[in-house]
Design an enzyme around this catalytic site. Structure first.
Site, PDB file in Angstrom:
ATOM      1  N   ASP A 135       0.838  -1.202   0.000  1.00  0.00           N
ATOM      2  CA  ASP A 135       0.000   0.000   0.000  1.00  0.00           C
ATOM      3  C   ASP A 135       0.876   1.256   0.000  1.00  0.00           C
ATOM      4  OD1 ASP A 135      -2.479  -1.634   0.542  1.00  0.00           O
ATOM      5  OD2 ASP A 135      -1.273  -2.113   2.292  1.00  0.00           O
TER       6      ASP A 135
ATOM      7  N   HIS B 280      -4.777  -3.306   6.357  1.00  0.00           N
ATOM      8  CA  HIS B 280      -4.576  -3.562   4.926  1.00  0.00           C
ATOM      9  C   HIS B 280      -5.936  -3.949   4.342  1.00  0.00           C
ATOM     10  CE1 HIS B 280      -3.093  -4.877   1.099  1.00  0.00           C
ATOM     11  NE2 HIS B 280      -3.660  -6.058   1.274  1.00  0.00           N
TER      12      HIS B 280
HETATM   13  P1  NAD Z   1      -2.403 -18.418  -4.067  1.00  0.00           P
HETATM   14  O1  NAD Z   1      -3.733 -19.050  -3.915  1.00  0.00           O
HETATM   15  O2  NAD Z   1      -1.775 -18.360  -5.405  1.00  0.00           O
HETATM   16  O3  NAD Z   1      -1.376 -19.125  -3.096  1.00  0.00           O
HETATM   17  C1  NAD Z   1      -1.695 -19.384  -1.779  1.00  0.00           C
HETATM   18  C2  NAD Z   1      -1.027 -20.682  -1.455  1.00  0.00           C
HETATM   19  O4  NAD Z   1      -1.189 -20.910  -0.062  1.00  0.00           O
HETATM   20  C3  NAD Z   1      -1.663 -21.875  -2.169  1.00  0.00           C
HETATM   21  O5  NAD Z   1      -0.654 -22.540  -2.911  1.00  0.00           O
HETATM   22  C4  NAD Z   1      -2.215 -22.729  -1.047  1.00  0.00           C
HETATM   23  O6  NAD Z   1      -2.099 -24.112  -1.301  1.00  0.00           O
HETATM   24  C5  NAD Z   1      -1.324 -22.300   0.099  1.00  0.00           C
HETATM   25  N1  NAD Z   1      -1.881 -22.568   1.412  1.00  0.00           N
HETATM   26  C6  NAD Z   1      -3.177 -22.517   1.795  1.00  0.00           C
HETATM   27  N2  NAD Z   1      -3.282 -22.915   3.071  1.00  0.00           N
HETATM   28  C7  NAD Z   1      -2.037 -23.194   3.505  1.00  0.00           C
HETATM   29  C8  NAD Z   1      -1.512 -23.666   4.724  1.00  0.00           C
HETATM   30  N3  NAD Z   1      -2.302 -23.929   5.760  1.00  0.00           N
HETATM   31  N4  NAD Z   1      -0.181 -23.865   4.821  1.00  0.00           N
HETATM   32  C9  NAD Z   1       0.624 -23.609   3.776  1.00  0.00           C
HETATM   33  N5  NAD Z   1       0.180 -23.183   2.579  1.00  0.00           N
HETATM   34  C10 NAD Z   1      -1.132 -22.973   2.449  1.00  0.00           C
HETATM   35  O7  NAD Z   1      -2.521 -16.939  -3.430  1.00  0.00           O
HETATM   36  P2  NAD Z   1      -1.515 -15.727  -3.574  1.00  0.00           P
HETATM   37  O8  NAD Z   1      -1.930 -14.912  -4.732  1.00  0.00           O
HETATM   38  O9  NAD Z   1      -0.129 -16.205  -3.473  1.00  0.00           O
HETATM   39  O10 NAD Z   1      -1.929 -14.867  -2.283  1.00  0.00           O
HETATM   40  C11 NAD Z   1      -1.630 -15.344  -0.994  1.00  0.00           C
HETATM   41  C12 NAD Z   1      -2.284 -14.455   0.047  1.00  0.00           C
HETATM   42  O11 NAD Z   1      -1.723 -13.136   0.024  1.00  0.00           O
HETATM   43  C13 NAD Z   1      -3.781 -14.254  -0.129  1.00  0.00           C
HETATM   44  O12 NAD Z   1      -4.392 -14.285   1.139  1.00  0.00           O
HETATM   45  C14 NAD Z   1      -3.887 -12.832  -0.694  1.00  0.00           C
HETATM   46  O13 NAD Z   1      -5.149 -12.254  -0.433  1.00  0.00           O
HETATM   47  C15 NAD Z   1      -2.790 -12.165   0.066  1.00  0.00           C
HETATM   48  N6  NAD Z   1      -2.312 -10.900  -0.451  1.00  0.00           N
HETATM   49  C16 NAD Z   1      -1.900  -9.983   0.471  1.00  0.00           C
HETATM   50  C17 NAD Z   1      -1.408  -8.764   0.053  1.00  0.00           C
HETATM   51  C18 NAD Z   1      -0.937  -7.740   1.050  1.00  0.00           C
HETATM   52  O14 NAD Z   1      -0.499  -6.655   0.632  1.00  0.00           O
HETATM   53  N7  NAD Z   1      -0.989  -7.979   2.345  1.00  0.00           N
HETATM   54  C19 NAD Z   1      -1.334  -8.477  -1.310  1.00  0.00           C
HETATM   55  C20 NAD Z   1      -1.749  -9.441  -2.218  1.00  0.00           C
HETATM   56  C21 NAD Z   1      -2.239 -10.654  -1.785  1.00  0.00           C
HETATM   57  C1  LMR Z   2      -3.991  -6.435  -2.517  1.00  0.00           C
HETATM   58  O1  LMR Z   2      -3.897  -5.435  -1.807  1.00  0.00           O
HETATM   59  O2  LMR Z   2      -3.624  -6.461  -3.701  1.00  0.00           O
HETATM   60  C2  LMR Z   2      -4.603  -7.679  -1.946  1.00  0.00           C
HETATM   61  O3  LMR Z   2      -4.517  -7.657  -0.544  1.00  0.00           O
HETATM   62  C3  LMR Z   2      -6.019  -7.823  -2.405  1.00  0.00           C
HETATM   63  C4  LMR Z   2      -6.651  -9.060  -1.860  1.00  0.00           C
HETATM   64  O4  LMR Z   2      -7.714  -8.922  -1.253  1.00  0.00           O
HETATM   65  O5  LMR Z   2      -6.076 -10.165  -2.035  1.00  0.00           O
END
Ligand code: NAD
Ligand code: LMR
Length: 330
Positions: free
Chosen positions: A159, A187
């Site tokens: 962010d 967030h």
């Molecule tokens: P994704 O679905 O591609 O990957 C997530 C992975 O986590 C999957 O491979 C899944 O099998 C694994 N997983 C699920 N439960 C698990 C567990 N108990 N132990 C280990 N692994 C486990 O998702 P992504 O695009 O990589 O996003 C991951 C997370 O990050 C999501 O929650 C998304 O919303 C979040 N995110 C946060 C931000 C931020 O700025 N904070 C930004 C973008 C995404």
């Molecule tokens: C982002 O900020 O891109 C993500 O946290 C959005 C989401 O909800 O996975």
């Protein structure tokens, strides 16, 4: 070469991890002289695909990468971990509210917090990326009572970077000339990106912009809603930019921030700026010697106050929800 740093990454076969692991192995996070042991955690169904990622890491022949272990057992994954990047979670998909994610993710972060408590190294630093990141970090922290609360953080650096990018675009200034932007709160789309202390080429950003309508109607909602806009456009949540934010967050925590700037991290509130103690809330911070410090004594105007309070109220509400669900005890 120094003693290898053990870096545990969860969700290691997911999208964000794919943007993260190769950069960690290449030294972008811990520097060109830090040897790294990677511990990669996945759910059993994704271990097969994680084996492919591990093969690719091996094929990079990274000089800094001393070992790669893959597992579906959190106790094994966090054994001796110095750095934990908790990415694994169920990502939000189109039409899904973040609040729906609280219960889906509570169990995961309870288990991972307990495993960190039992097995991680004494100097463990935890970054939670998986959403709802602040409250997931809170759950992990509550389930790791022997680990200092200061070691649990959540990602708002993405962010922060988004806010810099929007301000750079508006002022026609390179991102590197923009300093002291801050993200407060959650967030989520209540977060408050604050430019009242920001500098553009050394001048107050609010004077350079001189456009209150842009601030209220464009800048703040654009940063708040950027994650949703990316999900809508890509059909999946941000991945490479999130990985970049995670690298920036951990790099600065471990290696320090610039002396004339600050960054944003969601950390356990000590009550600073009236933010309820114990919530994992984003603040402007500086880092040195492997520790972060909330930037002190910033003047908070009425506009900022109401926005910060709104986001902190959302965090307090999430805290209540997970307390009722039994994921945190007090
Ligand atoms: P994704 O679905 O591609 O990957 C997530 C992975 O986590 C999957 O491979 C899944 O099998 C694994 N997983 C699920 N439960 C698990 C567990 N108990 N132990 C280990 N692994 C486990 O998702 P992504 O695009 O990589 O996003 C991951 C997370 O990050 C999501 O929650 C998304 O919303 C979040 N995110 C946060 C931000 C931020 O700025 N904070 C930004 C973008 C995404
Ligand atoms: C982002 O900020 O891109 C993500 O946290 C959005 C989401 O909800 O996975």
């Amino acid at each position: 070469m120094t003693v290898p740093v053990t870096v545990t990454v969860t969700g290691a076969s997911g999208q964000i991890a794919y943007g993260l692991l190769f950069r960690i192995a290449g030294g972008a996070m811990l520097g060109a002289d830090a040897s790294i042991k990677l511990r990669l955690l996945e759910i059993p169904a994704a271990v097969g695909s994680l084996e492919g990622v591990a093969m690719e890491l091996e094929d990079g022949a990274y000089p800094l990468l001393s070992s790669i272990d893959i597992t579906d057992d959190p106790r094994v994954a966090f054994e001796g971990a110095n750095i934990a990047m908790l990415v694994g979670a169920r990502p939000r998909t189109k039409g899904m509210e973040r609040s729906d994610l609280l219960s889906a993710n509570g169990a995961i972060f309870t288990e991972h917090g307990s495993a960190i408590n039992a097995a991680a190294a004494d100097d463990i630093k935890v970054l939670v990326v998986g959403n709802p990141a602040n409250t997931n970090a809170l759950i992990a922290m509550h389930n790791a009572p022997d680990v200092p609360r200061t070691r649990f953080t959540a990602l708002t650096r993405l962010d922060h970077n988004r806010a810099i990018a929007q301000l750079a675009k508006k002022t026609g200034t390179p991102a590197s000339h923009i300093h002291r932007v801050g993200i407060w709160g959650n967030h989520s789309n209540t977060q408050y990106p604050d430019i009242f202390h920001a500098l553009v080429d050394g001048k107050p950003a609010v004077d350079v912009v001189d456009d209150e309508n842009w601030l209220v109607d464009d800048f703040i909602p654009t940063v708040q809603e950027r994650g949703t806009a990316i999900i809508k456009a890509r059909g999946a949540s941000s991945a490479a930019s999130a990985a970049n934010g995670a690298i920036n967050h951990m790099r600065d925590w471990v290696r320090g921030t610039r002396t004339d700037d600050w960054v944003s991290m969601a950390v356990c509130s000590d009550g600073s700026y009236g933010v309820q103690e114990g919530l994992i809330s984003s603040f402007p911070v500086t880092c040195a010697g492997g520790e972060y410090t909330i930037v002190p004594d910033l003047e908070i105007n009425d506009f900022s106050r109401s926005r910060i309070d709104a986001s902190v109220a959302e965090l307090a509400h999430e805290y209540e929800s997970v307390r009722e669900l039994g994921y945190v005890s007090d």
